[in-house]
Design a protein around this motif. Structure first.
Motif, PDB file in Angstrom:
ATOM      1  N   VAL A   1       0.940  -1.138   0.001  1.00 31.23           N
ATOM      2  CA  VAL A   1       0.007  -0.070  -0.287  1.00 31.23           C
ATOM      3  C   VAL A   1       0.943   1.255   0.187  1.00 31.23           C
ATOM      4  O   VAL A   1       0.931   2.061  -0.743  1.00 31.23           O
ATOM      5  CB  VAL A   1      -1.034   0.041   1.219  1.00 31.23           C
ATOM      6  N   ILE A   2       1.931   1.434   0.741  1.00 34.65           N
ATOM      7  CA  ILE A   2       2.839   2.349   0.823  1.00 34.65           C
ATOM      8  C   ILE A   2       3.402   2.769  -0.383  1.00 34.65           C
ATOM      9  O   ILE A   2       3.539   3.864  -0.869  1.00 34.65           O
ATOM     10  CB  ILE A   2       4.023   2.249   1.873  1.00 34.65           C
ATOM     11  N   ARG A   3       3.912   1.807  -1.341  1.00 32.53           N
ATOM     12  CA  ARG A   3       4.320   1.820  -2.355  1.00 32.53           C
ATOM     13  C   ARG A   3       3.672   2.250  -3.563  1.00 32.53           C
ATOM     14  O   ARG A   3       4.114   2.883  -4.511  1.00 32.53           O
ATOM     15  CB  ARG A   3       5.220   0.946  -3.005  1.00 32.53           C
ATOM     16  N   SER A   4       2.163   2.170  -3.533  1.00 27.46           N
ATOM     17  CA  SER A   4       1.372   2.554  -4.368  1.00 27.46           C
ATOM     18  C   SER A   4       0.932   3.996  -4.176  1.00 27.46           C
ATOM     19  O   SER A   4       0.112   4.438  -4.825  1.00 27.46           O
ATOM     20  CB  SER A   4       0.212   1.620  -4.150  1.00 27.46           C
ATOM     21  N   LEU A   5       1.353   4.822  -3.333  1.00 31.73           N
ATOM     22  CA  LEU A   5       0.758   6.277  -2.819  1.00 31.73           C
ATOM     23  C   LEU A   5       1.679   7.329  -3.498  1.00 31.73           C
ATOM     24  O   LEU A   5       2.757   7.039  -4.005  1.00 31.73           O
ATOM     25  CB  LEU A   5       0.702   6.355  -1.090  1.00 31.73           C
ATOM     26  N   PRO A   6       0.820   8.303  -3.777  1.00 30.98           N
ATOM     27  CA  PRO A   6       1.543   9.443  -4.461  1.00 30.98           C
ATOM     28  C   PRO A   6       2.291  10.128  -3.387  1.00 30.98           C
ATOM     29  O   PRO A   6       2.548   9.888  -2.364  1.00 30.98           O
ATOM     30  CB  PRO A   6       0.352  10.328  -4.906  1.00 30.98           C
ATOM     31  N   ASP A   7       3.313  11.092  -4.032  1.00 30.25           N
ATOM     32  CA  ASP A   7       4.348  11.627  -3.007  1.00 30.25           C
ATOM     33  C   ASP A   7       3.938  12.694  -2.318  1.00 30.25           C
ATOM     34  O   ASP A   7       4.564  12.987  -1.239  1.00 30.25           O
ATOM     35  CB  ASP A   7       5.351  12.101  -4.152  1.00 30.25           C
ATOM     36  N   ASN A   8       2.653  13.086  -2.456  1.00 29.25           N
ATOM     37  CA  ASN A   8       2.187  14.265  -1.519  1.00 29.25           C
ATOM     38  C   ASN A   8       0.617  14.064  -1.474  1.00 29.25           C
ATOM     39  O   ASN A   8      -0.018  13.172  -1.996  1.00 29.25           O
ATOM     40  CB  ASN A   8       2.428  15.536  -1.946  1.00 29.25           C
ATOM     41  N   ASN A   9       0.090  14.863  -0.450  1.00 32.62           N
ATOM     42  CA  ASN A   9      -1.329  14.929  -0.260  1.00 32.62           C
ATOM     43  C   ASN A   9      -1.921  13.456   0.406  1.00 32.62           C
ATOM     44  O   ASN A   9      -2.877  12.962  -0.215  1.00 32.62           O
ATOM     45  CB  ASN A   9      -2.207  15.489  -1.321  1.00 32.62           C
ATOM     46  N   VAL A  10      -1.343  12.919   1.151  1.00 33.90           N
ATOM     47  CA  VAL A  10      -1.396  11.760   1.610  1.00 33.90           C
ATOM     48  C   VAL A  10      -1.560  11.692   3.339  1.00 33.90           C
ATOM     49  O   VAL A  10      -0.768  12.272   3.960  1.00 33.90           O
ATOM     50  CB  VAL A  10      -0.623  10.437   1.448  1.00 33.90           C
ATOM     51  N   LEU A  11      -2.848  11.424   3.908  1.00 33.47           N
ATOM     52  CA  LEU A  11      -3.070  11.584   5.368  1.00 33.47           C
ATOM     53  C   LEU A  11      -3.163  10.120   5.815  1.00 33.47           C
ATOM     54  O   LEU A  11      -3.862   9.318   5.536  1.00 33.47           O
ATOM     55  CB  LEU A  11      -4.220  12.414   5.432  1.00 33.47           C
ATOM     56  N   PHE A  12      -2.267   9.706   6.895  1.00 32.98           N
ATOM     57  CA  PHE A  12      -2.353   8.740   7.425  1.00 32.98           C
ATOM     58  C   PHE A  12      -2.918   8.633   8.936  1.00 32.98           C
ATOM     59  O   PHE A  12      -2.597   9.698   9.540  1.00 32.98           O
ATOM     60  CB  PHE A  12      -1.032   8.076   7.974  1.00 32.98           C
ATOM     61  N   VAL A  13      -3.953   7.963   9.213  1.00 33.35           N
ATOM     62  CA  VAL A  13      -4.834   8.224  10.381  1.00 33.35           C
ATOM     63  C   VAL A  13      -4.518   6.817  11.291  1.00 33.35           C
ATOM     64  O   VAL A  13      -4.714   5.624  10.716  1.00 33.35           O
ATOM     65  CB  VAL A  13      -6.328   8.544  10.300  1.00 33.35           C
ATOM     66  N   SER A  14      -4.282   7.010  12.423  1.00 33.93           N
ATOM     67  CA  SER A  14      -4.032   5.926  13.217  1.00 33.93           C
ATOM     68  C   SER A  14      -4.474   5.713  14.750  1.00 33.93           C
ATOM     69  O   SER A  14      -4.861   6.878  15.182  1.00 33.93           O
ATOM     70  CB  SER A  14      -2.580   5.683  13.393  1.00 33.93           C
ATOM     71  N   ASN A  15      -4.728   4.759  15.471  1.00 32.01           N
ATOM     72  CA  ASN A  15      -5.035   4.699  16.594  1.00 32.01           C
ATOM     73  C   ASN A  15      -3.464   5.283  17.270  1.00 32.01           C
ATOM     74  O   ASN A  15      -2.622   5.158  16.657  1.00 32.01           O
ATOM     75  CB  ASN A  15      -5.617   3.435  17.240  1.00 32.01           C
ATOM     76  N   HIS A  16      -3.719   5.425  18.719  1.00 32.97           N
ATOM     77  CA  HIS A  16      -2.337   5.954  19.217  1.00 32.97           C
ATOM     78  C   HIS A  16      -2.067   5.179  20.629  1.00 32.97           C
ATOM     79  O   HIS A  16      -3.119   4.915  21.427  1.00 32.97           O
ATOM     80  CB  HIS A  16      -2.962   7.485  19.599  1.00 32.97           C
ATOM     81  N   GLN A  17      -0.955   4.856  20.849  1.00 30.82           N
ATOM     82  CA  GLN A  17      -0.472   4.064  22.172  1.00 30.82           C
ATOM     83  C   GLN A  17       0.480   4.711  23.017  1.00 30.82           C
ATOM     84  O   GLN A  17       0.648   4.496  24.041  1.00 30.82           O
ATOM     85  CB  GLN A  17      -0.175   2.600  21.645  1.00 30.82           C
ATOM     86  N   THR A  18       1.531   5.338  22.333  1.00 30.37           N
ATOM     87  CA  THR A  18       2.544   6.023  23.013  1.00 30.37           C
ATOM     88  C   THR A  18       2.896   7.302  22.343  1.00 30.37           C
ATOM     89  O   THR A  18       2.238   7.412  21.278  1.00 30.37           O
ATOM     90  CB  THR A  18       3.849   5.443  23.018  1.00 30.37           C
ATOM     91  N   TYR A  19       3.336   8.489  23.081  1.00 28.22           N
ATOM     92  CA  TYR A  19       3.644   9.695  22.404  1.00 28.22           C
ATOM     93  C   TYR A  19       4.323   9.549  21.089  1.00 28.22           C
ATOM     94  O   TYR A  19       4.300  10.218  20.186  1.00 28.22           O
ATOM     95  CB  TYR A  19       4.361  10.543  23.414  1.00 28.22           C
ATOM     96  N   PHE A  20       5.840   8.843  21.247  1.00 32.60           N
ATOM     97  CA  PHE A  20       6.621   8.840  19.871  1.00 32.60           C
ATOM     98  C   PHE A  20       6.934   7.442  19.487  1.00 32.60           C
ATOM     99  O   PHE A  20       7.336   7.586  18.242  1.00 32.60           O
ATOM    100  CB  PHE A  20       7.946   9.372  20.870  1.00 32.60           C
TER     101      PHE A  20
END
Length: 270
Positions: A44-63
């Motif tokens: 999936v990562i390799r199929s994406l355009p170079d810009n205007n991509v928003l990754f949305v994720s659940n969150h478990q630690t700050y960093f």
């Protein structure tokens, strides 16, 4: 790449490249040594355009979550299939990856300022400040900065705005999606809360199997989908919709969260 070339936020790209290389080298064993990171979706990562991509994720630690994504995204772009084996992928990293973070978090120490230089879009939280609940207006400059980052590259955001699971998503993410019309890629992570302390700076426990699933981009009608409809799509995609609680009893979830609070990281004697 010119030595003095900058990104839209005024950061020198050659400095950012070396920071990613050094931090990547220092953190690689957290996901490929002390613990093991299982990955799905490198294609999936390799199929994406170079810009205007928003990754949305659940969150478990700050960093630790976002650092893992920098590893996975760069490894995938370098041709690795669901693996971060061989750290050479960081020699020529993708420099237009950004992540949304709270301004007060990113200005607390020299380390967080370094992490901010790597790619933070620092925003002012509208619901919490200094450990207290607050209510304030969204700053237009924060939204426009996310738009600038999307125009330049990829942006990682955690729409719950907290590391506590099952919390409602913030509507700001849906407004950003309707405004800038990015490709929206859901990411689901697990195991980081058990591996690291809350900040994601210290290893809490070794031998944990971590997971990262990168899903296919969401089908969003930017013009006709309402904010509520986009929110619901996001909740299902990152597996934080309230219906998932029917699978996990609330008593079991609360007991798990309490046990996490009681754990403290201790240096290993191994």
């Amino acid at each position: 790449m010119g030595v003095f070339k900058k990104n839209p936020f005024g950061h020198y790209l050659f400095i950012k490249k070396w920071l990613i290389r050094i931090l990547g080298l220092l953190t690689h064993q957290r996901y490929k040594g002390f613990n093991k990171l299982e990955i799905e979706g490198s294609d999936v990562i390799r199929s994406l355009p170079d810009n205007n991509v928003l990754f949305v994720s659940n969150h478990q630690t700050y960093f630790a979550d976002v650092v893992a994504m920098f590893h996975v995204f760069n490894a995938s772009l370098s041709g690795r299939d669901d693996s971060i084996k061989n750290i050479g992928y960081l020699w020529n990293p993708k420099l237009n990856i950004y992540y949304v973070a709270a301004r007060e978090t990113m200005s607390k120490s020299l380390l967080t300022r370094i992490l901010a230089y790597v790619g933070s879009i620092s925003i002012e939280r509208t619901w919490r400040a200094g450990g207290q609940e607050v209510k304030r207006q969204v700053k237009f400059s924060d939204i426009s900065n996310i738009g600038r980052a999307l125009g330049d590259g990829w942006v990682i955001t955690f729409p719950q705005g907290t590391t506590t699971p099952w919390k409602p998503l913030r509507k700001g993410t849906a407004h950003i999606i309707k405004t800038y019309k990015p490709v929206v890629v859901p990411v689901v992570i697990d195991g980081f809360r058990r591996s690291f302390d809350k900040k994601g700076l210290f290893i809490k426990k070794k031998g944990i199997l971590q997971h990262m699933v990168i899903k296919e981009p969401l089908d969003i009608d930017y013009e006709n989908d309402t904010v509520g409809e986009i929110m619901e799509k996001l909740e299902y995609a990152i597996e934080q919709h309230p219906s998932f609680l029917k699978v996990i009893p609330m008593e079991e979830l609360m007991a798990y969260e309490e046990s996490n609070k009681e754990r403290r990281w201790r240096p290993s004697r191994d």
